[in-house]
Design an enzyme around this catalytic site. Structure first.
Site, PDB file in Angstrom:
ATOM      1  N   LYS A   1     -22.372 -11.283  27.418  1.00 63.11           N
ATOM      2  CA  LYS A   1     -23.554 -10.494  27.776  1.00 63.11           C
ATOM      3  C   LYS A   1     -24.368 -10.116  26.537  1.00 63.11           C
ATOM      4  O   LYS A   1     -25.595  -9.977  26.612  1.00 63.11           O
ATOM      5  CB  LYS A   1     -23.139  -9.252  28.558  1.00 63.11           C
TER       6      LYS A   1
ATOM      7  N   ASP B   1     -24.068 -24.561  41.407  1.00 69.07           N
ATOM      8  CA  ASP B   1     -23.116 -24.163  40.374  1.00 69.07           C
ATOM      9  C   ASP B   1     -23.925 -24.048  39.096  1.00 69.07           C
ATOM     10  O   ASP B   1     -24.332 -25.062  38.517  1.00 69.07           O
ATOM     11  CB  ASP B   1     -22.006 -25.203  40.217  1.00 69.07           C
TER      12      ASP B   1
ATOM     13  N   SER C   1     -25.832  -6.825  30.702  1.00 73.30           N
ATOM     14  CA  SER C   1     -24.891  -5.765  31.064  1.00 73.30           C
ATOM     15  C   SER C   1     -24.830  -4.726  29.955  1.00 73.30           C
ATOM     16  O   SER C   1     -25.088  -5.039  28.789  1.00 73.30           O
ATOM     17  CB  SER C   1     -23.487  -6.350  31.280  1.00 73.30           C
TER      18      SER C   1
ATOM     19  N   TYR D   1     -16.150 -11.293  27.919  1.00 70.70           N
ATOM     20  CA  TYR D   1     -17.232 -10.947  28.841  1.00 70.70           C
ATOM     21  C   TYR D   1     -18.303 -10.156  28.081  1.00 70.70           C
ATOM     22  O   TYR D   1     -19.498 -10.440  28.185  1.00 70.70           O
ATOM     23  CB  TYR D   1     -16.704 -10.125  30.013  1.00 70.70           C
TER      24      TYR D   1
END
Length: 246
Positions: free
Chosen positions: A154, A57, A137, A150
């Protein structure tokens, strides 16, 4: 055999881009640890590439420490670290994202880079060499609406990559990032909200080359940046996006 004799950890290596990177690294001669929170997926890819599997994890300090110790115990040394594990929240207005989803996105996408650095950078600094590759990303460069946190995570990865590169350069450790556009991975449906022909067509219309990133695309780019061919490249966030960010 551009990675012959090198050892590598690939987080999130049990599926998607991570699996593509694991396959490419193994094909180019690397010994690979496929690390994933999904034990079965990690074992499947590891068996395919002749590597070792480890359940991790990446948002847990203890779990990342155990992964690092296991890799060093098995390999004796570590040359390459690929921070690929990542998640997203579902598309929604920024103020509607549940706090639990926000915390998990930042923990998996951002905190994980800190944790792997904490437990593996000292080893690379002692060796005087190493390559770290963070999977960011296009969302960190050209954000999409309704994926706010999100996108932000990134963007953090890209800035962290550049900061790490500057700090670790004197120790012979290179740090780069890849910015893929969405691809045929388990996260695709989450990015689009729903996986329909209409949504795919809309998404693809924003990519000049007209297709998604593939695990093979990511494997090829990752292999180059982590090989000695890229020995003069550090602090780069390379877009593997078919022109999405133009």
């Amino acid at each position: 055999m551009r990675l012959l004799g090198k050892t590598a950890i690939i987080t999130g290596g049990g599926s998607g881009f991570g699996a593509g990177i694991a396959r490419k690294f193994a094909a180019e001669g690397a010994r690979v640890m496929v690390a994933d929170i999904n034990r079965d997926a990690a074992q499947s890819v590891a068996a395919e590439v002749g590597g070792i599997a480890h359940t991790v994890d990446v948002a847990s300090n203890d779990s990342v420490q155990a992964m690092a110790l296991a890799a060093l115990a098995t390999f004796g040394t570590l040359d390459v670290l690929v921070n690929n594990a990542g998640i997203t929240h579902l598309p929604m207005m920024m103020e509607e994202v549940p706090e639990e989803a926000f915390d998990r996105v930042l923990s998996v996408n951002a905190k994980s880079v800190y944790l792997t650095a904490r437990h593996l950078v000292p080893h690379m600094k002692t060796n005087g060499k190493g390559a770290i590759l963070n999977i960011a990303s296009t969302a960190g460069v050209s954000p999409r609406p309704r994926l706010n946190w999100y996108n932000a995570s990134k963007g953090w990865v890209i800035t962290a990559t550049k900061a790490m590169a500057v700090e670790l350069a004197p120790f012979g450790v290179r740090v780069n990032a890849l910015n893929p556009v969405a691809g045929e991975t388990p996260l695709l449906k989450s990015f689009m909200g729903e996986d329909t022909p209409e949504m795919r067509a809309k998404f693809l219309s924003t990519i000049p080359l007209g297709r998604f990133s593939t695990p093979e695309d990511m494997g090829n780019a990752a292999c180059f940046l982590c090989s000695d061919e890229a020995s003069m490249i550090t602090g780069v966030a390379m877009e593997v996006d078919g022109g999405r960010c133009i």
